[in-house]
Design a protein around this motif. Structure first.
Motif, PDB file in Angstrom:
ATOM      1  N   ARG A  98       4.792  18.124  77.568  1.00 38.96           N
ATOM      2  CA  ARG A  98       4.674  16.961  78.453  1.00 38.96           C
ATOM      3  C   ARG A  98       6.016  16.241  78.485  1.00 38.96           C
ATOM      4  NH1 ARG A  98      -0.736  16.385  75.715  1.00 38.96           N
ATOM      5  NH2 ARG A  98      -2.255  17.145  77.243  1.00 38.96           N
ATOM      6  N   ARG A  99       7.069  17.024  78.696  1.00 37.11           N
ATOM      7  CA  ARG A  99       8.421  16.465  78.685  1.00 37.11           C
ATOM      8  C   ARG A  99       8.651  15.535  79.861  1.00 37.11           C
ATOM      9  NH1 ARG A  99      11.345  21.976  79.389  1.00 37.11           N
ATOM     10  NH2 ARG A  99       9.558  22.096  80.822  1.00 37.11           N
ATOM     11  N   SER A 100       8.092  15.876  80.992  1.00 39.54           N
ATOM     12  CA  SER A 100       8.340  15.153  82.245  1.00 39.54           C
ATOM     13  C   SER A 100       7.019  14.932  82.959  1.00 39.54           C
ATOM     14  CB  SER A 100       9.286  15.966  83.137  1.00 39.54           C
ATOM     15  OG  SER A 100       8.818  17.306  83.262  1.00 39.54           O
ATOM     16  N   ALA A 101       6.658  13.654  83.140  1.00 35.74           N
ATOM     17  CA  ALA A 101       5.409  13.305  83.819  1.00 35.74           C
ATOM     18  C   ALA A 101       5.764  12.455  85.036  1.00 35.74           C
ATOM     19  CB  ALA A 101       4.487  12.547  82.874  1.00 35.74           C
ATOM     20  N   LEU A 102       5.669  13.046  86.205  1.00 37.78           N
ATOM     21  CA  LEU A 102       6.165  12.432  87.433  1.00 37.78           C
ATOM     22  C   LEU A 102       5.054  11.730  88.204  1.00 37.78           C
ATOM     23  CD1 LEU A 102       8.552  12.118  89.474  1.00 37.78           C
ATOM     24  CD2 LEU A 102       7.725  14.238  90.541  1.00 37.78           C
ATOM     25  N   TYR A 103       5.241  10.420  88.428  1.00 40.85           N
ATOM     26  CA  TYR A 103       4.335   9.674  89.299  1.00 40.85           C
ATOM     27  C   TYR A 103       4.619  10.032  90.752  1.00 40.85           C
ATOM     28  CZ  TYR A 103       3.239   6.430  85.435  1.00 40.85           C
ATOM     29  OH  TYR A 103       2.831   5.863  84.254  1.00 40.85           O
ATOM     30  N   MET A 104       3.555  10.288  91.502  1.00 39.33           N
ATOM     31  CA  MET A 104       3.654  10.506  92.938  1.00 39.33           C
ATOM     32  C   MET A 104       2.568   9.681  93.633  1.00 39.33           C
ATOM     33  SD  MET A 104       6.149  12.523  93.666  1.00 39.33           S
ATOM     34  CE  MET A 104       6.517  14.091  94.418  1.00 39.33           C
ATOM     35  N   PRO A 105       2.899   8.965  94.706  1.00 43.89           N
ATOM     36  CA  PRO A 105       1.873   8.171  95.394  1.00 43.89           C
ATOM     37  C   PRO A 105       0.834   9.067  96.042  1.00 43.89           C
ATOM     38  CG  PRO A 105       3.924   8.177  96.639  1.00 43.89           C
ATOM     39  CD  PRO A 105       4.228   8.840  95.331  1.00 43.89           C
ATOM     40  N   ALA A 106      -0.417   8.864  95.683  1.00 36.66           N
ATOM     41  CA  ALA A 106      -1.477   9.713  96.228  1.00 36.66           C
ATOM     42  C   ALA A 106      -1.738   9.443  97.695  1.00 36.66           C
ATOM     43  CB  ALA A 106      -2.762   9.518  95.425  1.00 36.66           C
ATOM     44  N   SER A 107      -1.147   8.377  98.231  1.00 36.44           N
ATOM     45  CA  SER A 107      -1.288   8.087  99.654  1.00 36.44           C
ATOM     46  C   SER A 107      -0.368   8.934 100.515  1.00 36.44           C
ATOM     47  CB  SER A 107      -0.987   6.610  99.908  1.00 36.44           C
ATOM     48  OG  SER A 107       0.296   6.265  99.395  1.00 36.44           O
ATOM     49  N   ASN A 108       0.571   9.631  99.887  1.00 38.86           N
ATOM     50  CA  ASN A 108       1.594  10.387 100.605  1.00 38.86           C
ATOM     51  C   ASN A 108       1.302  11.885 100.490  1.00 38.86           C
ATOM     52  OD1 ASN A 108       3.963  11.694 101.474  1.00 38.86           O
ATOM     53  ND2 ASN A 108       5.275  10.029 100.775  1.00 38.86           N
ATOM     54  N   ALA A 109       0.743  12.447 101.539  1.00 41.45           N
ATOM     55  CA  ALA A 109       0.371  13.864 101.499  1.00 41.45           C
ATOM     56  C   ALA A 109       1.587  14.762 101.293  1.00 41.45           C
ATOM     57  CB  ALA A 109      -0.357  14.245 102.789  1.00 41.45           C
ATOM     58  N   ARG A 110       2.724  14.397 101.878  1.00 42.80           N
ATOM     59  CA  ARG A 110       3.940  15.207 101.701  1.00 42.80           C
ATOM     60  C   ARG A 110       4.397  15.173 100.251  1.00 42.80           C
ATOM     61  NH1 ARG A 110       8.459  13.724 105.968  1.00 42.80           N
ATOM     62  NH2 ARG A 110       9.462  15.424 104.823  1.00 42.80           N
ATOM     63  N   ALA A 111       4.265  14.037  99.583  1.00 45.73           N
ATOM     64  CA  ALA A 111       4.643  13.938  98.185  1.00 45.73           C
ATOM     65  C   ALA A 111       3.747  14.815  97.315  1.00 45.73           C
ATOM     66  CB  ALA A 111       4.571  12.492  97.715  1.00 45.73           C
ATOM     67  N   ILE A 112       2.458  14.828  97.611  1.00 43.43           N
ATOM     68  CA  ILE A 112       1.534  15.673  96.857  1.00 43.43           C
ATOM     69  C   ILE A 112       1.902  17.136  97.021  1.00 43.43           C
ATOM     70  CG2 ILE A 112      -0.864  16.423  96.659  1.00 43.43           C
ATOM     71  CD1 ILE A 112      -1.705  13.583  97.468  1.00 43.43           C
ATOM     72  N   GLU A 113       2.207  17.536  98.248  1.00 48.63           N
ATOM     73  CA  GLU A 113       2.601  18.927  98.502  1.00 48.63           C
ATOM     74  C   GLU A 113       3.887  19.259  97.770  1.00 48.63           C
ATOM     75  OE1 GLU A 113       2.496  22.735  99.565  1.00 48.63           O
ATOM     76  OE2 GLU A 113       0.897  21.267  99.885  1.00 48.63           O
ATOM     77  N   LYS A 114       4.851  18.353  97.793  1.00 51.77           N
ATOM     78  CA  LYS A 114       6.127  18.596  97.120  1.00 51.77           C
ATOM     79  C   LYS A 114       5.937  18.739  95.623  1.00 51.77           C
ATOM     80  CE  LYS A 114      10.832  16.802  96.653  1.00 51.77           C
ATOM     81  NZ  LYS A 114      11.786  15.736  97.051  1.00 51.77           N
ATOM     82  N   ALA A 115       5.011  17.985  95.057  1.00 47.87           N
ATOM     83  CA  ALA A 115       4.789  18.022  93.611  1.00 47.87           C
ATOM     84  C   ALA A 115       4.391  19.409  93.130  1.00 47.87           C
ATOM     85  CB  ALA A 115       3.721  17.007  93.223  1.00 47.87           C
ATOM     86  N   ARG A 116       3.797  20.198  93.996  1.00 48.54           N
ATOM     87  CA  ARG A 116       3.352  21.544  93.618  1.00 48.54           C
ATOM     88  C   ARG A 116       4.525  22.495  93.360  1.00 48.54           C
ATOM     89  NH1 ARG A 116      -0.590  20.196  97.785  1.00 48.54           N
ATOM     90  NH2 ARG A 116      -2.661  20.005  96.829  1.00 48.54           N
ATOM     91  N   SER A 117       5.726  22.103  93.790  1.00 50.92           N
ATOM     92  CA  SER A 117       6.889  22.981  93.626  1.00 50.92           C
ATOM     93  C   SER A 117       7.927  22.410  92.663  1.00 50.92           C
ATOM     94  CB  SER A 117       7.556  23.217  94.987  1.00 50.92           C
ATOM     95  OG  SER A 117       8.068  22.000  95.513  1.00 50.92           O
TER      96      SER A 117
END
Length: 282
Positions: A6-25
């Protein structure tokens, strides 16, 4: 020994569909889909729907940060999360055990709880919160440094000096009760030297990793909180030395001119388990 990076835990706004998609990569160990601070009131319901429907994050641990139970959205968040399957739910502003018990009742028994430590009252009740970990299924403390600084009127600066006693307190309680503990976010986004320095400070204080607010912060966190090649080599040497027949039944041995005890062997085994988990992940 089973261990999860758990070296890196990145917050992403769940309101942003593009951010959620980006998080997968992205190369983070944990994705935290945020329903709280990063989401405007008018977007809360849409963000909740997107968070509970999200999947396909591969090796990345998926955590949803709910709104607090004292807000208009918290109860609905936890009810929705109960029907989803994240790895954990992050509860903000946990100030007492009752908050965690209420969260556990709301989401059922299948999802781990993470607790944001970001209030003065939480610091006063921290031993009680840690002691209840097994009862409520709490696995992780997350530092909320910005909220602590605001509530306590601190002015941390680049060295975070006013926060350091608090960080130590949180780590002590986490270790006492066998919890993972993640350092708070850094507000600097594009200064890799400064980001790495704060990660190294967190590592020195005993944190397992760091929460992040921008993808540019991932690489420094992964680098700092992973065992170095030198640490892995030394760990292999220590473990091999204790496994040798001549070390049988000994509590302390000499390795490359250093006195090494069983506690060093145990830490070496943990280092090797972490390194193996990171290799398997990548």
């Amino acid at each position: 020994m089973t261990i999860r990076p758990r070296r890196s835990a990145l917050y992403m706004p769940a309101s942003n569909a593009r951010a959620i998609e980006k998080a997968r990569s992205l190369d983070c160990d944990v994705v935290i889909l945020d329903l709280e601070d990063a989401v405007a009131p008018e977007a809360k319901e849409a963000a909740r729907a997107q968070a509970v429907a999200a999947s396909g994050f591969g090796h990345r641990e998926l955590v949803i940060r709910a709104n607090g139970l004292d807000t208009p959205w918290g109860a609905a968040d936890l009810a929705a999360i109960r029907g989803a399957s994240p790895d954990a739910v992050l509860i903000p502003k946990v100030s007492d055990v009752l908050t965690l018990r209420s969260a556990r009742e709301a989401i059922g028994q299948d999802t781990s709880l993470w607790a944001m430590i970001e209030t003065g009252r939480a610091l006063l009740d921290l031993p009680s919160i840690g002691a209840a970990a097994s009862e409520v299924g709490l696995t992780t403390f997350v530092v909320g440094g910005n909220d602590l600084a605001k509530e306590l009127h601190l002015r941390p600066g680049i060295d975070r000096a006013p926060l350091l006693p608090i960080l130590s307190q949180i780590v002590i309680v986490a270790r006492t009760y066998g919890l993972t503990v993640l350092d708070g976010v850094m507000n600097v986004l594009d200064d890799e030297v400064a980001i790495e320095a704060e990660c190294r400070q967190g590592l020195a204080f005993g944190f397992d990793g760091k929460t992040l607010i921008h993808p540019a912060q991932i690489a420094p966190a992964n680098r700092v909180f992973a065992p170095s090649d030198e640490e892995v080599a030394w760990a292999e040497t220590v473990v091999a030395a204790f496994a040798a027949p001549e070390a049988a039944d000994k509590g302390a041995i000499k390795v490359e001119g250093k006195m090494v005890e069983l506690l060093h062997r145990d830490e070496a085994q943990r280092t090797l388990a972490m390194a193996a988990a990171i290799r398997a992940r990548t």
